[in-house]
Design an enzyme around this catalytic site. Structure first.
Site, PDB file in Angstrom:
ATOM      1  N   TYR A 114      58.747  46.616  60.773  1.00 17.81           N
ATOM      2  CA  TYR A 114      60.130  47.080  60.685  1.00 17.81           C
ATOM      3  C   TYR A 114      61.028  45.974  60.142  1.00 17.81           C
ATOM      4  CZ  TYR A 114      64.498  49.325  62.137  1.00 17.81           C
ATOM      5  OH  TYR A 114      65.744  49.904  62.152  1.00 17.81           O
ATOM      6  N   LYS A 116      63.214  45.921  56.602  1.00 18.99           N
ATOM      7  CA  LYS A 116      64.672  45.843  56.613  1.00 18.99           C
ATOM      8  C   LYS A 116      65.171  44.618  55.840  1.00 18.99           C
ATOM      9  CE  LYS A 116      65.397  49.680  58.676  1.00 18.99           C
ATOM     10  NZ  LYS A 116      66.008  50.814  57.938  1.00 18.99           N
ATOM     11  N   THR A 128      70.975  56.691  70.316  1.00 22.15           N
ATOM     12  CA  THR A 128      70.248  57.820  69.757  1.00 22.15           C
ATOM     13  C   THR A 128      68.976  58.017  70.578  1.00 22.15           C
ATOM     14  OG1 THR A 128      68.908  56.497  68.233  1.00 22.15           O
ATOM     15  CG2 THR A 128      71.094  57.209  67.441  1.00 22.15           C
TER      16      THR A 128
END
Length: 251
Positions: free
Chosen positions: A156, A160, A191
């Site tokens: 990840y 990014k 979220t």
């Protein structure tokens, strides 16, 4: 459906940041194409926008060039142009030591987070440079992880950081077509993906701490602001985060 004044595509629009942003753009007068892998969640997100809004649901796998091309063709057929692309679709790998990750886990994150954004950017360029009025705006969902990693987050974090490079290259290469590109770096928006933080999140020192979160609507409003700027202005990078999250200084 015919030509409309303002048109946006939001990827990863079925939930979380994508759904909130699609709704906010619709409230601001955009016709919005909602893209994502699951049609049912896209339909739910589309049903949450104002009743007089114009929306288009297009199930899309951003890893697949043909699927991405079909998304942009459907948007152009429905609305006649494209003004804003929000490259929001993204996933993470399991929180595992770097040496224990499989190639498949690595590749899935790279394909969705990075290659998917690139494929969508390509299609946006092809439309935006040829439409009248020419140009548009591409907004990439970066992350706090575009600056600093969390433990056990190599795929990840790497993607990014790469999104920042894509943002810069897109900004430069888009100038001649009147295409602006921005990046929004988000920290701890509330979220479904951040629900696990309620039980605590692994920190760099090995401790587990509950981290503050913020309302996802803050992100949606920020994206609308970035999208609403005139063609001669651009927010190149914006960081929006929970004020007290352990990112600045030592927490």
């Amino acid at each position: 459906m015919g030509l409309v004044d303002k048109v946006a595509i939001v990827t990863g629009a079925g939930s979380g940041i994508g759904a909130a942003t699609a709704r906010a753009l619709a409230e601001d007068g955009y016709a919005v194409a909602l893209a994502g892998r699951r049609e049912a969640t896209l339909q739910e997100a589309a049903a949450a926008v104002p009743v007089d809004s114009r929306t288009l649901v297009v199930p899309t796998d951003v890893r697949d060039s043909a699927s991405v091309q079909a998304l942009f063709e459907a948007t152009l057929d429905a609305f006649g142009r494209l003004d804003v692309l929000f490259n929001n679709a993204g996933v993470g790998a399991p929180s595992l030591p770097l040496e224990d990750l499989t190639l498949e886990q690595w590749q899935t994150v790279v394909d969705i987070n990075l290659t998917g954004s690139f494929l969508c950017t390509q299609e946006a360029f092809r439309i935006m440079k040829n439409q009248r009025p020419r140009g548009g705006r591409i907004i990439n969902n970066g992350s706090i992880s575009a600056y600093v990693p969390r433990p056990n987050s190599a795929p990840y974090t790497a993607t990014k950081h790469a999104i920042t490079g894509l943002t810069r290259s897109t900004s430069l290469d888009g100038r001649k077509y009147d295409i602006a590109c921005s990046q929004i770096d988000i920290g701890n928006a509330q979220t479904d993906m951040t629900k696990r933080m309620a039980a605590g999140t692994l920190q760099a020192d090995g401790s587990v701490r509950v981290e503050p979160v913020m309302d996802v609507e803050n992100v949606a409003r920020a994206v609308v602001h970035m999208a609403s700027l005139p063609p001669d202005a651009n927010v190149q990078f914006m960081t929006i985060m929970a004020t007290k999250m352990p990112y600045i200084g030592r927490g």
